[in-house]
Write a protein that holds these residues in place. Structure first.
Motif, PDB file in Angstrom:
ATOM      1  N   LEU A 108      52.763 -33.489 -44.860  1.00  0.00           N
ATOM      2  CA  LEU A 108      52.064 -33.261 -45.949  1.00  0.00           C
ATOM      3  C   LEU A 108      51.795 -31.865 -46.477  1.00  0.00           C
ATOM      4  CD1 LEU A 108      49.147 -36.014 -45.162  1.00  0.00           C
ATOM      5  CD2 LEU A 108      51.034 -36.247 -46.409  1.00  0.00           C
ATOM      6  N   LEU A 109      51.734 -31.001 -45.453  1.00  0.00           N
ATOM      7  CA  LEU A 109      51.383 -29.486 -45.306  1.00  0.00           C
ATOM      8  C   LEU A 109      52.140 -28.778 -44.587  1.00  0.00           C
ATOM      9  CD1 LEU A 109      49.426 -27.325 -46.802  1.00  0.00           C
ATOM     10  CD2 LEU A 109      47.937 -28.155 -45.045  1.00  0.00           C
ATOM     11  N   GLN A 110      52.647 -27.461 -44.960  1.00  0.00           N
ATOM     12  CA  GLN A 110      53.145 -26.551 -44.147  1.00  0.00           C
ATOM     13  C   GLN A 110      52.556 -25.124 -44.560  1.00  0.00           C
ATOM     14  OE1 GLN A 110      56.943 -26.938 -42.381  1.00  0.00           O
ATOM     15  NE2 GLN A 110      57.184 -24.602 -42.662  1.00  0.00           N
ATOM     16  N   LEU A 111      51.884 -24.530 -43.543  1.00  0.00           N
ATOM     17  CA  LEU A 111      51.442 -23.326 -43.934  1.00  0.00           C
ATOM     18  C   LEU A 111      51.336 -22.350 -42.758  1.00  0.00           C
ATOM     19  CD1 LEU A 111      48.516 -23.186 -42.861  1.00  0.00           C
ATOM     20  CD2 LEU A 111      47.715 -24.535 -44.945  1.00  0.00           C
ATOM     21  N   GLY A 112      50.925 -21.005 -43.172  1.00  0.00           N
ATOM     22  CA  GLY A 112      50.821 -19.918 -41.887  1.00  0.00           C
ATOM     23  C   GLY A 112      52.070 -19.291 -41.650  1.00  0.00           C
TER      24      GLY A 112
ATOM     25  N   PRO B  13      44.562 -38.410 -43.178  1.00  0.00           N
ATOM     26  CA  PRO B  13      44.738 -37.023 -43.164  1.00  0.00           C
ATOM     27  C   PRO B  13      44.316 -36.287 -44.332  1.00  0.00           C
ATOM     28  CG  PRO B  13      46.762 -38.271 -43.489  1.00  0.00           C
ATOM     29  CD  PRO B  13      45.705 -39.212 -43.191  1.00  0.00           C
ATOM     30  N   GLN B  14      44.021 -36.991 -45.446  1.00  0.00           N
ATOM     31  CA  GLN B  14      43.698 -36.114 -46.783  1.00  0.00           C
ATOM     32  C   GLN B  14      42.526 -35.154 -46.409  1.00  0.00           C
ATOM     33  OE1 GLN B  14      45.580 -35.957 -49.687  1.00  0.00           O
ATOM     34  NE2 GLN B  14      47.048 -37.239 -48.506  1.00  0.00           N
ATOM     35  N   ALA B  15      41.601 -35.739 -45.672  1.00  0.00           N
ATOM     36  CA  ALA B  15      40.341 -34.774 -45.532  1.00  0.00           C
ATOM     37  C   ALA B  15      40.892 -33.584 -44.792  1.00  0.00           C
ATOM     38  CB  ALA B  15      39.543 -35.475 -44.441  1.00  0.00           C
ATOM     39  N   SER B  16      41.554 -33.478 -43.969  1.00  0.00           N
ATOM     40  CA  SER B  16      42.345 -32.394 -43.021  1.00  0.00           C
ATOM     41  C   SER B  16      43.277 -31.518 -44.151  1.00  0.00           C
ATOM     42  CB  SER B  16      43.420 -32.618 -42.084  1.00  0.00           C
ATOM     43  OG  SER B  16      42.179 -33.110 -40.864  1.00  0.00           O
ATOM     44  N   LEU B  17      43.964 -32.188 -45.128  1.00  0.00           N
ATOM     45  CA  LEU B  17      44.684 -31.711 -46.286  1.00  0.00           C
ATOM     46  C   LEU B  17      43.685 -30.696 -46.822  1.00  0.00           C
ATOM     47  CD1 LEU B  17      47.449 -31.098 -47.431  1.00  0.00           C
ATOM     48  CD2 LEU B  17      47.061 -33.293 -48.798  1.00  0.00           C
ATOM     49  N   GLN B  18      42.747 -31.366 -47.321  1.00  0.00           N
ATOM     50  CA  GLN B  18      41.842 -30.723 -48.252  1.00  0.00           C
ATOM     51  C   GLN B  18      41.204 -29.318 -47.501  1.00  0.00           C
ATOM     52  OE1 GLN B  18      39.298 -33.540 -49.564  1.00  0.00           O
ATOM     53  NE2 GLN B  18      40.670 -34.685 -50.817  1.00  0.00           N
TER      54      GLN B  18
ATOM     55  N   THR C  81      53.199 -18.807 -35.837  1.00  0.00           N
ATOM     56  CA  THR C  81      52.031 -19.018 -36.642  1.00  0.00           C
ATOM     57  C   THR C  81      52.206 -20.042 -37.659  1.00  0.00           C
ATOM     58  OG1 THR C  81      52.878 -17.440 -38.253  1.00  0.00           O
ATOM     59  CG2 THR C  81      51.552 -16.662 -36.468  1.00  0.00           C
ATOM     60  N   VAL C  82      53.157 -20.801 -37.733  1.00  0.00           N
ATOM     61  CA  VAL C  82      53.451 -21.747 -38.774  1.00  0.00           C
ATOM     62  C   VAL C  82      52.451 -23.130 -38.141  1.00  0.00           C
ATOM     63  CG1 VAL C  82      55.462 -22.684 -37.669  1.00  0.00           C
ATOM     64  CG2 VAL C  82      55.043 -23.264 -40.135  1.00  0.00           C
ATOM     65  N   PHE C  83      51.937 -23.869 -39.296  1.00  0.00           N
ATOM     66  CA  PHE C  83      51.195 -24.988 -38.894  1.00  0.00           C
ATOM     67  C   PHE C  83      51.633 -26.230 -39.894  1.00  0.00           C
ATOM     68  CE2 PHE C  83      47.922 -27.779 -40.394  1.00  0.00           C
ATOM     69  CZ  PHE C  83      47.101 -28.306 -39.207  1.00  0.00           C
ATOM     70  N   ALA C  84      51.940 -27.281 -39.294  1.00  0.00           N
ATOM     71  CA  ALA C  84      52.292 -28.413 -40.073  1.00  0.00           C
ATOM     72  C   ALA C  84      51.301 -29.655 -40.065  1.00  0.00           C
ATOM     73  CB  ALA C  84      53.758 -28.796 -39.950  1.00  0.00           C
ATOM     74  N   LEU C  85      51.190 -30.014 -41.096  1.00  0.00           N
ATOM     75  CA  LEU C  85      50.399 -31.254 -41.219  1.00  0.00           C
ATOM     76  C   LEU C  85      51.182 -32.646 -41.326  1.00  0.00           C
ATOM     77  CD1 LEU C  85      47.266 -32.757 -40.692  1.00  0.00           C
ATOM     78  CD2 LEU C  85      47.167 -32.228 -43.250  1.00  0.00           C
ATOM     79  N   ALA C  86      50.798 -33.678 -40.976  1.00  0.00           N
ATOM     80  CA  ALA C  86      51.516 -35.015 -41.143  1.00  0.00           C
ATOM     81  C   ALA C  86      50.552 -36.352 -40.955  1.00  0.00           C
ATOM     82  CB  ALA C  86      52.861 -35.066 -40.280  1.00  0.00           C
ATOM     83  N   ASP C  87      51.086 -37.387 -41.342  1.00  0.00           N
ATOM     84  CA  ASP C  87      50.463 -38.684 -41.056  1.00  0.00           C
ATOM     85  C   ASP C  87      51.053 -39.435 -39.894  1.00  0.00           C
ATOM     86  OD1 ASP C  87      52.625 -40.015 -42.101  1.00  0.00           O
ATOM     87  OD2 ASP C  87      51.559 -40.381 -44.040  1.00  0.00           O
TER      88      ASP C  87
END
Length: 380
Positions: free
Chosen positions: A88-92, A366-371, A76-82
């Protein structure tokens, strides 16, 4: 021999969920599926099944315990990067939306339906109105059938049932995924497994993206998101059979300034498959109920992928089966009218969500996705 009461067109998770629920309620039906057998189509990635929608439908069908045997709660983990690989983000983590391979979900449903209730090798070519204004079904194998009290189009984006209900047609979003695979035998596998780990990694930059997702067998699927013409993968511009040429095109024309770890995913990409992203319009979600017909899943409300697709489809099946049971098989029209009135708002919401997701996933920054991800996390 009299025709079954209900014809379900399409044996994907949506159609099979409806079949299982009708089976539990003792309502007569048959599923017509284009695949030649249950083993002839194993394409499709991993799906996250949500508690209030997909999981709820499985519970109602008595299949939740079987589902848990295959459900991957650690994915279920989700990570966001450039594009440089900066995370930039990890959640879930711990989220109640476990992953399951589409093929496993389908098999769970197939095993819960009598074998004689599924007619394989039946690709619907058209549905037209007969003399009694009820549907006549023409299949590619030459079979022509009629006499059903209800025909349910669970036949996806390019539904052959839909034209009897609405003239709405899928519109290309201007965006496509190019799917590839990193299997255990791939030289890059160990590196990918150590870097990507569990769940989904999404990298966004410069109007493009790369998604890496672990599958049930431990392999990884990569999705390269591109903004290209609709026929980009069909008119000879790109020949996916020429893997080396496709890799070169991605490296030089799309991902030249991305980090080497992403370029390696391209250099080792195999099993290439194009996935153009289509959607219906919210304006299409206003058709008038047609006696003896209805739509579920992508046939009803195709949207750009947004994490809700299979869950919403299974919810459609649950709601329709419940309405049929409530009103009885002698009053399908009332059941369909009430089901569709309930379904339309869900359809509109998922189409809108798909457009929002596409805008942020294919953004320049990627900041738009981060928000957006942070706002969704806060809402939960």
């Amino acid at each position: 021999m009299a025709a079954p009461t209900i014809a379900i067109i399409g044996g994907g998770p949506c159609g099979l969920t409806l079949a299982r629920l009708l089976e539990c309620k003792g309502i007569d039906y048959v599923v017509y599926e284009r695949d030649e057998s249950e083993n002839s189509n194993r394409v499709g990635g991993s799906l996250d099944i949500h508690p209030e929608t997909g999981q709820h439908a499985l519970r109602e069908g008595g299949l939740f315990d079987e589902f848990k045997k295959y459900a991957r709660y650690d994915d279920t983990v989700f990570a966001l990067a450039d594009k440089l690989g900066e995370r930039l983000l990890q959640l879930g983590q711990g989220r109640d939306a476990p992953e399951i391979d589409r093929s496993d979900l389908r098999q769970i449903l197939l095993d819960a339906i009598p074998k004689d209730k599924i007619k394989w090798g039946h690709a619907l070519t058209s549905a037209t109105a007969g003399e009694d204004n009820r549907p006549v079904l023409q299949f590619a194998n030459g079979v022509v059938l009629s006499g059903f009290k209800l025909v349910v189009g669970a036949d996806g984006a390019w539904s052959k049932v839909r034209p009897m209900i609405t003239q709405a047609t899928p519109q290309y979003s201007g965006k496509s995924f190019l799917e590839s695979k990193i299997g255990h035998e791939n030289p890059l596998y160990e590196t990918t497994a150590s870097k990507a780990g569990a769940g989904i990694s999404l990298s966004i930059d410069s109007g493009k993206l790369i998604v890496t997702q672990r599958q049930g067998d431990g392999s990884y699927r990569n999705y390269f998101g591109l903004q290209v013409p609709e026929d980009f993968f069909r008119n000879g511009t790109v020949d996916l059979q020429d893997v080396e040429a496709t890799r070169r095109l991605l490296l030089t024309d799309f991902y030249a300034d991305w980090s080497e770890e992403y370029k390696d995913l391209i250099r080792h990409a195999t099993d290439l498959r194009a996935w153009p992203l289509y959607t219906l319009s919210t304006e299409d979600m206003d058709w008038k109920s047609v006696p003896g017909l209805t739509l579920v899943g992508d046939a009803a409300h195709l949207s750009i992928t947004n994490g809700e697709g299979v869950n919403l489809a299974m919810t459609d099946s649950l709601k329709l089966a419940s309405k049929i049971a409530e009103h009885g098989t002698e009053n399908f029209d009332q059941a369909v009218q009430e089901y569709e009135a309930d379904m339309f708002p869900r359809g509109i919401a998922t189409i809108n969500k798909g457009k929002v997701m596409a805008n942020v996933m294919f953004s320049e920054d990627p900041q738009a996705s981060l928000q957006l991800m942070n706002s969704w996390e806060a809402a939960e």
